[in-house]
Design a protein around this motif. Structure first.
Motif, PDB file in Angstrom:
ATOM      1  N   ALA A 132     -15.200   1.178   0.576  1.00 34.28           N
ATOM      2  CA  ALA A 132     -15.758   2.137  -0.380  1.00 34.28           C
ATOM      3  C   ALA A 132     -14.941   3.424  -0.389  1.00 34.28           C
ATOM      4  CB  ALA A 132     -17.219   2.432  -0.041  1.00 34.28           C
ATOM      5  N   LEU A 133     -14.457   3.847   0.780  1.00 32.09           N
ATOM      6  CA  LEU A 133     -13.605   5.030   0.859  1.00 32.09           C
ATOM      7  C   LEU A 133     -12.281   4.807   0.138  1.00 32.09           C
ATOM      8  CD1 LEU A 133     -14.223   6.035   4.587  1.00 32.09           C
ATOM      9  CD2 LEU A 133     -15.010   7.279   2.564  1.00 32.09           C
ATOM     10  N   VAL A 134     -11.692   3.618   0.335  1.00 36.30           N
ATOM     11  CA  VAL A 134     -10.434   3.303  -0.356  1.00 36.30           C
ATOM     12  C   VAL A 134     -10.659   3.290  -1.865  1.00 36.30           C
ATOM     13  CG1 VAL A 134      -8.600   1.602  -0.678  1.00 36.30           C
ATOM     14  CG2 VAL A 134      -9.565   1.966   1.598  1.00 36.30           C
ATOM     15  N   GLN A 135     -11.738   2.645  -2.288  1.00 39.40           N
ATOM     16  CA  GLN A 135     -12.010   2.554  -3.717  1.00 39.40           C
ATOM     17  C   GLN A 135     -12.258   3.932  -4.320  1.00 39.40           C
ATOM     18  OE1 GLN A 135     -15.743   0.809  -5.737  1.00 39.40           O
ATOM     19  NE2 GLN A 135     -14.276  -0.881  -5.785  1.00 39.40           N
ATOM     20  N   PHE A 136     -12.947   4.803  -3.589  1.00 38.86           N
ATOM     21  CA  PHE A 136     -13.168   6.169  -4.067  1.00 38.86           C
ATOM     22  C   PHE A 136     -11.833   6.853  -4.333  1.00 38.86           C
ATOM     23  CE2 PHE A 136     -13.512  10.713  -3.213  1.00 38.86           C
ATOM     24  CZ  PHE A 136     -14.553  11.088  -4.040  1.00 38.86           C
ATOM     25  N   PHE A 137     -10.916   6.733  -3.390  1.00 40.56           N
ATOM     26  CA  PHE A 137      -9.608   7.373  -3.539  1.00 40.56           C
ATOM     27  C   PHE A 137      -8.808   6.761  -4.689  1.00 40.56           C
ATOM     28  CE2 PHE A 137      -5.054   7.200  -2.463  1.00 40.56           C
ATOM     29  CZ  PHE A 137      -4.756   8.553  -2.585  1.00 40.56           C
ATOM     30  N   ILE A 138      -8.748   5.425  -4.729  1.00 39.64           N
ATOM     31  CA  ILE A 138      -7.976   4.753  -5.777  1.00 39.64           C
ATOM     32  C   ILE A 138      -8.542   5.073  -7.159  1.00 39.64           C
ATOM     33  CG2 ILE A 138      -7.351   2.500  -6.741  1.00 39.64           C
ATOM     34  CD1 ILE A 138      -5.761   3.085  -4.279  1.00 39.64           C
ATOM     35  N   LEU A 190       2.716  -6.037   9.723  1.00 38.68           N
ATOM     36  CA  LEU A 190       3.341  -6.737   8.597  1.00 38.68           C
ATOM     37  C   LEU A 190       3.456  -5.829   7.371  1.00 38.68           C
ATOM     38  CD1 LEU A 190       1.814 -10.334   8.787  1.00 38.68           C
ATOM     39  CD2 LEU A 190       3.842  -9.405   9.894  1.00 38.68           C
ATOM     40  N   LYS A 191       3.590  -4.534   7.626  1.00 41.96           N
ATOM     41  CA  LYS A 191       3.778  -3.542   6.563  1.00 41.96           C
ATOM     42  C   LYS A 191       2.634  -3.601   5.543  1.00 41.96           C
ATOM     43  CE  LYS A 191       8.807  -3.672   7.124  1.00 41.96           C
ATOM     44  NZ  LYS A 191      10.130  -3.880   6.465  1.00 41.96           N
ATOM     45  N   PRO A 192       1.428  -3.219   5.975  1.00 36.85           N
ATOM     46  CA  PRO A 192       0.272  -3.306   5.083  1.00 36.85           C
ATOM     47  C   PRO A 192       0.390  -2.371   3.887  1.00 36.85           C
ATOM     48  CG  PRO A 192      -0.270  -2.070   7.069  1.00 36.85           C
ATOM     49  CD  PRO A 192       1.079  -2.674   7.302  1.00 36.85           C
ATOM     50  N   THR A 193      -0.167  -2.789   2.758  1.00 39.26           N
ATOM     51  CA  THR A 193      -0.166  -1.983   1.544  1.00 39.26           C
ATOM     52  C   THR A 193      -1.450  -2.238   0.759  1.00 39.26           C
ATOM     53  OG1 THR A 193       0.998  -1.512  -0.537  1.00 39.26           O
ATOM     54  CG2 THR A 193       1.120  -3.772   0.287  1.00 39.26           C
ATOM     55  N   ARG A 194      -1.960  -1.210   0.075  1.00 40.98           N
ATOM     56  CA  ARG A 194      -3.091  -1.397  -0.828  1.00 40.98           C
ATOM     57  C   ARG A 194      -2.623  -1.425  -2.282  1.00 40.98           C
ATOM     58  NH1 ARG A 194      -8.063  -1.646   1.657  1.00 40.98           N
ATOM     59  NH2 ARG A 194      -8.384  -2.894  -0.230  1.00 40.98           N
ATOM     60  N   ILE A 195      -1.335  -1.591  -2.486  1.00 38.49           N
ATOM     61  CA  ILE A 195      -0.790  -1.775  -3.833  1.00 38.49           C
ATOM     62  C   ILE A 195      -0.142  -3.155  -3.885  1.00 38.49           C
ATOM     63  CG2 ILE A 195       0.795  -0.908  -5.576  1.00 38.49           C
ATOM     64  CD1 ILE A 195       0.679   1.811  -4.251  1.00 38.49           C
ATOM     65  N   PRO A 196      -0.643  -4.064  -4.696  1.00 39.14           N
ATOM     66  CA  PRO A 196      -1.723  -3.907  -5.661  1.00 39.14           C
ATOM     67  C   PRO A 196      -3.086  -3.824  -4.974  1.00 39.14           C
ATOM     68  CG  PRO A 196      -1.023  -6.195  -5.590  1.00 39.14           C
ATOM     69  CD  PRO A 196      -0.078  -5.433  -4.720  1.00 39.14           C
ATOM     70  N   TYR A 197      -3.964  -2.984  -5.555  1.00 36.19           N
ATOM     71  CA  TYR A 197      -5.287  -2.785  -4.977  1.00 36.19           C
ATOM     72  C   TYR A 197      -6.287  -3.791  -5.527  1.00 36.19           C
ATOM     73  CZ  TYR A 197      -9.951  -1.133  -4.105  1.00 36.19           C
ATOM     74  OH  TYR A 197     -11.274  -1.088  -3.730  1.00 36.19           O
ATOM     75  N   ASN A 223       3.922   6.390  -3.017  1.00 31.65           N
ATOM     76  CA  ASN A 223       4.017   6.841  -1.628  1.00 31.65           C
ATOM     77  C   ASN A 223       2.735   7.559  -1.205  1.00 31.65           C
ATOM     78  OD1 ASN A 223       6.641   5.861  -1.485  1.00 31.65           O
ATOM     79  ND2 ASN A 223       7.548   7.817  -2.087  1.00 31.65           N
ATOM     80  N   LEU A 224       2.170   8.331  -2.119  1.00 31.00           N
ATOM     81  CA  LEU A 224       0.927   9.038  -1.821  1.00 31.00           C
ATOM     82  C   LEU A 224      -0.219   8.052  -1.598  1.00 31.00           C
ATOM     83  CD1 LEU A 224      -0.432  11.895  -1.700  1.00 31.00           C
ATOM     84  CD2 LEU A 224      -1.018  11.541  -4.109  1.00 31.00           C
ATOM     85  N   ILE A 225      -0.316   7.059  -2.476  1.00 30.72           N
ATOM     86  CA  ILE A 225      -1.364   6.052  -2.333  1.00 30.72           C
ATOM     87  C   ILE A 225      -1.199   5.279  -1.034  1.00 30.72           C
ATOM     88  CG2 ILE A 225      -2.253   3.886  -3.304  1.00 30.72           C
ATOM     89  CD1 ILE A 225      -1.666   5.044  -6.075  1.00 30.72           C
ATOM     90  N   GLU A 226       0.038   4.908  -0.725  1.00 34.28           N
ATOM     91  CA  GLU A 226       0.293   4.175   0.518  1.00 34.28           C
ATOM     92  C   GLU A 226      -0.185   4.968   1.727  1.00 34.28           C
ATOM     93  OE1 GLU A 226       1.174   1.209   0.684  1.00 34.28           O
ATOM     94  OE2 GLU A 226       2.705   0.660  -0.783  1.00 34.28           O
ATOM     95  N   ALA A 227       0.098   6.277   1.732  1.00 28.55           N
ATOM     96  CA  ALA A 227      -0.265   7.107   2.877  1.00 28.55           C
ATOM     97  C   ALA A 227      -1.772   7.288   2.992  1.00 28.55           C
ATOM     98  CB  ALA A 227       0.430   8.473   2.761  1.00 28.55           C
ATOM     99  N   PHE A 228      -2.438   7.593   1.874  1.00 27.54           N
ATOM    100  CA  PHE A 228      -3.869   7.870   1.909  1.00 27.54           C
ATOM    101  C   PHE A 228      -4.702   6.616   2.135  1.00 27.54           C
ATOM    102  CE2 PHE A 228      -2.995  12.088   0.390  1.00 27.54           C
ATOM    103  CZ  PHE A 228      -4.103  12.838   0.739  1.00 27.54           C
ATOM    104  N   SER A 229      -4.225   5.465   1.658  1.00 29.84           N
ATOM    105  CA  SER A 229      -5.033   4.244   1.751  1.00 29.84           C
ATOM    106  C   SER A 229      -4.638   3.351   2.920  1.00 29.84           C
ATOM    107  CB  SER A 229      -4.917   3.443   0.451  1.00 29.84           C
ATOM    108  OG  SER A 229      -3.575   3.025   0.237  1.00 29.84           O
ATOM    109  N   HIS A 230      -3.669   3.781   3.728  1.00 30.12           N
ATOM    110  CA  HIS A 230      -3.259   2.985   4.885  1.00 30.12           C
ATOM    111  C   HIS A 230      -4.466   2.769   5.804  1.00 30.12           C
ATOM    112  CE1 HIS A 230      -1.269   1.823   8.632  1.00 30.12           C
ATOM    113  NE2 HIS A 230      -0.201   1.553   7.904  1.00 30.12           N
TER     114      HIS A 230
END
Length: 373
Positions: A241-247, A162-169, A349-356
């Motif tokens: 925690a890994l996602v939050q570290f990156f964001i 379903l086209k996942p995204t972490r934006i908005p995080y 695009n960078l956030i989408e790729a790293f946080s997928h």
């Protein structure tokens, strides 16, 4: 009497389940006037959105905040056909502190959890059209009781794309880019395995771990839910925690407008105040808990033991799903405006790729392997 759940185990069904007319809480019989009399002049905080076409889902940042009483909220539902209001995701332990008659009614013993009460529960009050964009909850699983009105649930298994995204995080929520409130039909090409159920007062719904769900009120509706922890949560918290570290690191030096577009409002402070060392410390603590904890597989649910009022929710046929999307779309006139679309260049695009989720799974695996060396 056999229960689907009990206090010594976790829910074992891999599919959503509907409990028809099962919950006998006194709350289910309350009228809206009863709620008005109970809550009196207590000021509630509602999110307000529009009953209109938008190209993107109506993210929380795009809605406005309105403080009002329950009585004024009911007046709104009777007079405004262009907007919706949602008092959503509010813990009862933080609200309605002087309403013991409300809180004493919330009891999860019917599902095998007598130790859970209103202190563990959240309440959702909204007008027709109030909705939550499609998302996954990464922690635990969910039992929802419908108290008043009707609420529509659209559910998909975890592996449906379903086209996942972490934006908005925000922590523990993976959103879908797909707009179920005012859908563009072509965006849903290839999507299937949809379950649809409408909850009515007295019904309950079990939402398994990491199932996609889109939720919309069909009338003025009230529901109460509880999240149940699972052994898998240790692994999920490590990934989060890994996602939050990156964001946290990516958003440190962004301008305020871009940062607000990336973060959900409830993440503004928690992300803005976290230092590099603190963020890394969270990652390592979650890793240590995970490596010290053995995760036991849950038993497979035996549907032959279901009580008569428990039903699995059938999968919609391709035509039924197409009809649902068309019904959603036809409610609003499509506009040409691009104003609400997020466009912040390469950073998104960078956030989408790293946080997928796929990327984070690989990072988690590699990090755990390197930690064992």
């Amino acid at each position: 009497m056999w229960f689907l759940f009990n206090s010594n185990s976790t829910p074992s069904s891999g599919e959503p389940l509907i409990f028809r007319n099962y919950v006998n809480w006194g709350l289910v019989k309350w009228k809206l006037d009863d709620w008005s009399n109970l809550l009196k002049n207590e000021e509630l905080v509602f999110r307000c959105g529009k009953k209109a076409f938008t190209q993107e889902p109506q993210w929380e940042r795009a809605t406005r905040i309105k403080k009002t009483t329950f009585k004024e909220f009911i007046s709104f539902t009777e007079s405004d056909n262009n907007s919706w209001m949602y008092f959503d995701y509010k813990y009862l332990k933080d609200w309605f502190k002087n309403t013991k008659e409300l809180k004493k009614e919330v009891n999860w013993s019917l599902f095998g959890f007598p130790e859970l009460s209103s202190e563990d529960s959240t309440i959702w009050i909204g007008s027709a059209g109030a909705h939550t964009p499609c998302h996954i909850d990464t922690y635990g699983c969910n039992i929802v009781v419908q108290i008043h009105g009707r609420k529509q649930w659209i559910l998909f298994p975890p592996d449906e794309n379903l086209k996942p995204t972490r934006i908005p995080y925000e922590e523990s929520s993976i959103y879908s880019k797909l707009n179920f409130f005012s859908p563009m039909i072509t965006d849903f090409d290839g999507v299937g395995n949809c379950r649809r159920v409408v909850l009515e007062p007295g019904d309950a719904l079990f939402v398994p771990h990491k199932w996609w769900h889109y939720v919309e009120n069909l009338d003025t509706a009230i529901s109460i839910n509880v999240w149940l922890p699972l052994p898998e949560d240790h692994e999920e918290r490590f990934r989060e925690a890994l996602v939050q570290f990156f964001i946290t690191q990516v958003t440190q030096n962004l301008d305020l407008e871009t940062k607000k577009a990336i973060l959900n409002p409830n993440s503004d402070q928690e992300i803005g105040d976290v230092t590099l060392d603190a963020s890394l410390d969270i990652v390592n603590k979650c890793k240590d808990i995970l490596t010290r904890t053995s995760i036991q597989k849950r038993p497979i649910f035996d549907e032959n033991k279901c009580l008569p009022f428990v039903e699995k929710i059938p999968v919609l046929s391709p035509q039924e799903f197409a009809n649902f999307l068309q019904d959603q779309k036809s409610r609003f006139r499509e506009t040409e405006s691009e104003a609400e679309k997020r466009n912040f260049g390469g950073i998104t695009n960078l956030i989408e790729a790293f946080s997928h989720p796929d990327t984070i799974s690989l990072v988690a695996k590699k990090f755990l392997e390197s930690s064992r060396l």
